[in-house]
Design an enzyme around this catalytic site. Sequence first.
Site, PDB file in Angstrom:
ATOM      1  N   GLY A  86       0.828  -1.189   0.000  1.00 20.45           N
ATOM      2  CA  GLY A  86       0.000   0.000   0.000  1.00 20.45           C
ATOM      3  C   GLY A  86       0.863   1.238   0.000  1.00 20.45           C
ATOM      4  O   GLY A  86       2.034   1.192   0.401  1.00 20.45           O
ATOM      5  N   GLN A  97       2.825  10.078   1.415  1.00 19.28           N
ATOM      6  CA  GLN A  97       4.144   9.428   1.444  1.00 19.28           C
ATOM      7  C   GLN A  97       4.996   9.815   0.238  1.00 19.28           C
ATOM      8  O   GLN A  97       6.209   9.590   0.237  1.00 19.28           O
ATOM      9  CB  GLN A  97       3.992   7.904   1.496  1.00 19.28           C
ATOM     10  CG  GLN A  97       3.308   7.424   2.763  1.00 19.28           C
ATOM     11  CD  GLN A  97       3.280   5.914   2.824  1.00 19.28           C
ATOM     12  OE1 GLN A  97       2.382   5.283   2.290  1.00 19.28           O
ATOM     13  NE2 GLN A  97       4.281   5.321   3.463  1.00 19.28           N
ATOM     14  N   CYS A 101       6.491   0.366   7.590  1.00 15.85           N
ATOM     15  CA  CYS A 101       6.012   1.495   6.793  1.00 15.85           C
ATOM     16  C   CYS A 101       7.159   2.030   5.934  1.00 15.85           C
ATOM     17  O   CYS A 101       8.268   2.203   6.430  1.00 15.85           O
ATOM     18  CB  CYS A 101       5.495   2.585   7.722  1.00 15.85           C
ATOM     19  SG  CYS A 101       4.808   3.998   6.859  1.00 15.85           S
ATOM     20  N   LEU A 102       6.864   2.294   4.664  1.00 19.52           N
ATOM     21  CA  LEU A 102       7.896   2.835   3.765  1.00 19.52           C
ATOM     22  C   LEU A 102       8.436   4.167   4.283  1.00 19.52           C
ATOM     23  O   LEU A 102       9.569   4.527   3.995  1.00 19.52           O
ATOM     24  CB  LEU A 102       7.325   3.046   2.355  1.00 19.52           C
ATOM     25  CG  LEU A 102       6.888   1.803   1.596  1.00 19.52           C
ATOM     26  CD1 LEU A 102       6.364   2.174   0.222  1.00 19.52           C
ATOM     27  CD2 LEU A 102       8.025   0.802   1.481  1.00 19.52           C
ATOM     28  N   HIS A 132      -4.007   1.084   8.373  1.00 21.83           N
ATOM     29  CA  HIS A 132      -2.661   1.679   8.362  1.00 21.83           C
ATOM     30  C   HIS A 132      -2.554   2.686   7.216  1.00 21.83           C
ATOM     31  O   HIS A 132      -2.107   3.822   7.405  1.00 21.83           O
ATOM     32  CB  HIS A 132      -1.621   0.565   8.195  1.00 21.83           C
ATOM     33  CG  HIS A 132      -0.221   1.050   7.979  1.00 21.83           C
ATOM     34  ND1 HIS A 132       0.823   0.733   8.814  1.00 21.83           N
ATOM     35  CD2 HIS A 132       0.320   1.832   7.004  1.00 21.83           C
ATOM     36  CE1 HIS A 132       1.936   1.306   8.376  1.00 21.83           C
ATOM     37  NE2 HIS A 132       1.658   1.978   7.271  1.00 21.83           N
ATOM     38  N   GLU A 133      -3.012   2.257   6.036  1.00 20.68           N
ATOM     39  CA  GLU A 133      -2.865   3.075   4.836  1.00 20.68           C
ATOM     40  C   GLU A 133      -3.689   4.350   4.930  1.00 20.68           C
ATOM     41  O   GLU A 133      -3.208   5.442   4.630  1.00 20.68           O
ATOM     42  CB  GLU A 133      -3.342   2.247   3.635  1.00 20.68           C
ATOM     43  CG  GLU A 133      -2.602   2.546   2.403  1.00 20.68           C
ATOM     44  CD  GLU A 133      -1.112   2.516   2.651  1.00 20.68           C
ATOM     45  OE1 GLU A 133      -0.492   3.587   2.530  1.00 20.68           O
ATOM     46  OE2 GLU A 133      -0.570   1.456   3.002  1.00 20.68           O
ATOM     47  N   HIS A 177      -2.605   7.342   7.043  1.00 13.93           N
ATOM     48  CA  HIS A 177      -1.671   8.294   6.421  1.00 13.93           C
ATOM     49  C   HIS A 177      -2.395   9.550   5.913  1.00 13.93           C
ATOM     50  O   HIS A 177      -1.820  10.625   5.862  1.00 13.93           O
ATOM     51  CB  HIS A 177      -0.951   7.648   5.229  1.00 13.93           C
ATOM     52  CG  HIS A 177       0.231   6.803   5.608  1.00 13.93           C
ATOM     53  ND1 HIS A 177       1.345   7.301   6.243  1.00 13.93           N
ATOM     54  CD2 HIS A 177       0.471   5.477   5.419  1.00 13.93           C
ATOM     55  CE1 HIS A 177       2.223   6.316   6.426  1.00 13.93           C
ATOM     56  NE2 HIS A 177       1.717   5.202   5.943  1.00 13.93           N
TER      57      HIS A 177
HETATM   58 NI    NI Z   1       2.752   3.387   6.035  1.00 17.06          NI
END
Ligand code: NI
Length: 173
Positions: free
Chosen positions: A41, A46, A86-87, A128-129, A132
């Site tokens: 995701g 991000q 997480c990225l 989670h996504e 953001h």
């Molecule tokens: Ni994340």
Amino acid sequence: MGAPVLRKKSRELSPAEITSPETKRLIQDMFETLEDYEGIGLAAPQVFESIAFAIVHYPQNEEPKLIFNPRISILDETLQGYWEGCLSIPELRGFVERPRKVKIDYLDESAKPRSITVEGFPATVFQHELDHLFGILYVDRIKTSPGATLLSFTEEYARYHLDGDEDAESLDD
Ligand code: NI
């Protein structure tokens, strides 16, 4: 983590903006980023775009979901815990508990209203996504309790916590 854009509530898009060439380009870019990182995701903040858009590609044998302007409703408040990554927070994993079943109302890439209900691990992925888009990172949701080790470097996660973590391939988004 540390970039202000990750802490802002992102702006919702109008249907005309969702179907615009600019957004199509962003979608393309985000898919490329997602592939580069082999994530499941990615949310627009991000990649430094403060708009309410995220891609979720889980389970990976299904078509990716493109989600604009989401509203989340909790259908089952029972908490479930997974180790999340997480990225935007490389090299770390954290154990986070979230409601086990949620419904998401959103607009798709054609600005058409849609609704999806997810439970179990996918419910954690979506929450989670979509967090953001509201300036929330998973580290905010780690319960602090004395003596607990709920935040871990990837290496130590693999050494001490991987056993019994069923969705270990899991949550890097
Ligand atoms: Ni994340």
